[in-house]
Design a protein around this motif. Structure first.
Motif, short mmCIF file in Angstrom:
data_model
loop_
_atom_site.label_atom_id
_atom_site.label_comp_id
_atom_site.label_asym_id
_atom_site.label_seq_id
_atom_site.Cartn_x
_atom_site.Cartn_y
_atom_site.Cartn_z
N PHE A 114 0.82 -1.21 0.00
CA PHE A 114 0.00 0.00 0.00
C PHE A 114 0.85 1.26 0.00
CE2 PHE A 114 -1.98 -3.43 2.43
CZ PHE A 114 -3.11 -3.67 1.66
N ILE A 115 2.09 1.15 0.53
CA ILE A 115 3.00 2.29 0.59
C ILE A 115 4.31 1.86 -0.09
CG2 ILE A 115 4.06 4.05 2.06
CD1 ILE A 115 2.12 3.17 4.27
N PRO A 116 4.39 1.93 -1.40
CA PRO A 116 5.56 1.41 -2.13
C PRO A 116 6.89 1.98 -1.65
CG PRO A 116 3.79 1.95 -3.65
CD PRO A 116 3.37 2.47 -2.31
N GLY A 117 6.91 3.18 -1.11
CA GLY A 117 8.15 3.78 -0.65
C GLY A 117 8.82 3.01 0.47
N LEU A 118 8.06 2.18 1.20
CA LEU A 118 8.64 1.39 2.28
C LEU A 118 9.62 0.36 1.75
CD1 LEU A 118 5.49 0.76 4.52
CD2 LEU A 118 7.40 2.33 4.96
N ALA A 119 9.35 -0.15 0.56
CA ALA A 119 10.24 -1.15 -0.02
C ALA A 119 11.44 -0.53 -0.72
CB ALA A 119 9.47 -2.03 -1.00
N SER A 120 11.27 0.68 -1.23
CA SER A 120 12.34 1.31 -2.02
C SER A 120 13.21 2.29 -1.23
CB SER A 120 11.73 2.04 -3.22
OG SER A 120 10.80 3.03 -2.79
N THR A 121 12.76 2.65 -0.03
CA THR A 121 13.51 3.62 0.78
C THR A 121 13.89 2.99 2.12
OG1 THR A 121 12.11 5.34 -0.19
CG2 THR A 121 13.51 5.97 1.69
N PRO A 122 15.13 2.45 2.25
CA PRO A 122 15.53 1.75 3.48
C PRO A 122 15.35 2.57 4.74
CG PRO A 122 17.14 1.39 1.74
CD PRO A 122 16.19 2.42 1.23
N GLY A 123 15.69 3.87 4.70
CA GLY A 123 15.56 4.71 5.88
C GLY A 123 14.12 4.80 6.36
N LEU A 124 13.18 4.97 5.43
CA LEU A 124 11.77 5.05 5.78
C LEU A 124 11.28 3.72 6.33
CD1 LEU A 124 9.07 6.55 5.79
CD2 LEU A 124 8.75 5.83 3.40
N ALA A 125 11.74 2.63 5.72
CA ALA A 125 11.35 1.30 6.18
C ALA A 125 11.85 1.06 7.61
CB ALA A 125 11.92 0.23 5.26
N ALA A 126 13.09 1.49 7.89
CA ALA A 126 13.65 1.32 9.23
C ALA A 126 12.88 2.12 10.27
CB ALA A 126 15.12 1.72 9.24
N LEU A 127 12.57 3.37 9.95
CA LEU A 127 11.83 4.22 10.89
C LEU A 127 10.43 3.66 11.15
CD1 LEU A 127 12.81 7.80 9.63
CD2 LEU A 127 13.50 6.71 11.78
N THR A 128 9.79 3.16 10.11
CA THR A 128 8.45 2.59 10.27
C THR A 128 8.51 1.31 11.11
OG1 THR A 128 7.87 3.45 8.08
CG2 THR A 128 6.40 1.81 9.04
#
Length: 440
Positions: A114-128
């Motif tokens: 649902f939020i494609p940026g989570l897979a393509s942006t490691p920093g955002l994925a880590a914070l989430t």
């Protein structure tokens, strides 16, 4: 069953703890991993369920005889002494907060649909991922009852798609007949294939012991824990077999091997359209539910060690709600550091590493508890029972076999975790001896 304020977890919540901690994110991907093994996978499932039911019986009898908080720690200590008990508890505790990092990563990974940026942006994925860990920690800090209700709700929700898949498989079988089932070919069976498949299926059933750990939070633990452990394990095993058998035997192997969403592809293959989005949502909820339950365990284990005097007393301090908040804060803090250290990796790579590390110590705990039953019977701390002796022996053999099936890497990681606890134990032992002299 009446639930007291001091012991807020009753039978339903304990059973949800076992089912919810066992059914996490793995079930949604397991059919793809098992697809190459064909009927070997079904035999592997049979062996895994038989082995885990033996282990569940071992934990049920141990919890009835020793309704103490700590689970594997308490039982190993009763049988073999403080040092072995501490080492099992130490490695198990590490495995839990490492597993929490892996489960949180899985929840975020599914949310990336649902939020494609989570897979393509490691920093955002880590914070989430870190935010998800602390959300589960906050729920547990409110009290065991809060965590218990969260576990019940998420367990019910995660069963919805699994029951739907099992129902579809039954419908296909009844309407199209046995001809649609993958043909059984004895020539494709092999010892190596069965062992490898059984190792994969064991990973999906780790967590059957979790009701035994927060024993001091459970109403009538000597009765509730055994029932929750046995019922939860049997129910989970049945769900897994129904889902896996339906997907594996009613879907072409070529479809499953290349699938990133095997349950969705199974449903699409049988005419239900693209259900990837709703299944991803349920998978994320399933992972979040498992995280909630495992966060409960990450606080209770060091608290039990502290109360027994083999870990700093600071970890055993309880809040007004009876929660070991300090233990939770340290465990979630370590989990946060682990996620941050691995943020540069892909979600899949980070999950694989942490899952490998987390599962290693659990295998040692299962073996130790199986042998503990035999030791406790020999030392007359448990009543002699021929059936229990046979089942505990089978559980020990099964646990030893899983090391062979898992390969050298998980075994090595498990040994590393055990050895890493030795300096801590020696320090605590020395501190305990020095303290009376200082006071004198």
């Amino acid at each position: 069953m009446k639930v007291s304020a001091s012991r807020p977890l009753g039978l339903w919540m304990c059973t949800a703890l076992v089912v919810g901690n066992t059914i996490g994110s793995g079930v949604f991907m397991l059919p793809s991993a098992l697809a190459p093994y064909g009927w070997n996978a079904m035999i592997g499932w049979g062996l895994t369920i038989a082995g885990t039911l033996c282990l569940a019986y071992v934990f049920s009898r141990l919890s009835r005889a020793f309704p103490r908080a700590g689970g594997p720690f308490a039982y190993t200590e009763e049988a073999f002494g403080k040092a072995p008990g501490f080492l099992i508890a130490w490695s198990y505790w590490i495995s839990v907060w490492v597993a929490n990092a892996a489960v949180a990563i899985a929840a975020v990974s599914y949310a990336s649909v649902f939020i494609p940026g989570l897979a393509s942006t490691p920093g955002l994925a880590a914070l989430t991922t870190i935010a998800v860990v602390w959300l589960a920690t906050a729920i547990n800090a409110l009290g065991a009852r809060s965590a218990g209700w969260t576990q019940v709700v998420t367990t019910v929700l995660k069963l919805v798609p699994l029951v739907a898949v099992a129902g579809l498989a039954l419908h296909v079988l009844l309407t199209k007949g046995a001809g649609v089932v993958a043909p059984f070919q004895a020539s494709t069976l092999s010892g190596g294939g069965i062992t490898a498949a059984a190792s994969l299926t064991l990973w999906a059933l780790l967590g059957i012991e979790t009701a035994s750990i927060p024993a001091d939070k459970i109403t009538d633990p000597a009765r509730t824990i055994p029932r929750a452990t046995l019922v939860g394990t049997a129910f989970t095993g049945a769900i897994y077999v129904l889902v896996s058998a339906g997907v594996l035997l009613l879907t072409p192997v070529a479809v499953l091997k290349a699938s990133n969403a095997p349950l969705a592809d199974f449903m699409a293959y049988h005419g239900l359209g693209d259900l990837r989005a709703p299944l991803a949502a349920f998978a994320s909820i399933s992972a979040l539910g498992a995280l909630n339950g495992w966060v409960l365990i990450q606080g209770e284990m060091p608290a039990a060690m502290a109360h027994d005097g083999v870990f700093p007393a600071w970890f055993g301090k309880l809040s007004k709600r009876g929660v070991p908040v300090r233990a939770h804060l340290v465990s979630s803090g370590l989990c946060t550091v682990l996620v941050a250290m691995n943020y540069a990796k892909s979600l899949a790579d980070a999950f694989t590493f942490m899952a490998l590390l987390a599962t290693a110590a659990t295998l040692f705990a299962y073996l130790a508890c199986s042998l503990a039953v035999l030791r406790l019977q020999a030392s007359k701390k448990m009543a002699a029972d021929r059936a229990l002796t046979v089942i505990a022996s089978l559980a020990a053999l099964y646990s030893a076999w899983t090391f062979y099936g898992a390969g050298w890497s998980p075994t090595l990681w498990g040994l590393v975790l055990l050895v890493a606890g030795l300096p801590v134990y020696l320090f605590m032992t020395r501190a305990a001896k020095v303290a009376p002299e200082t006071l004198a």
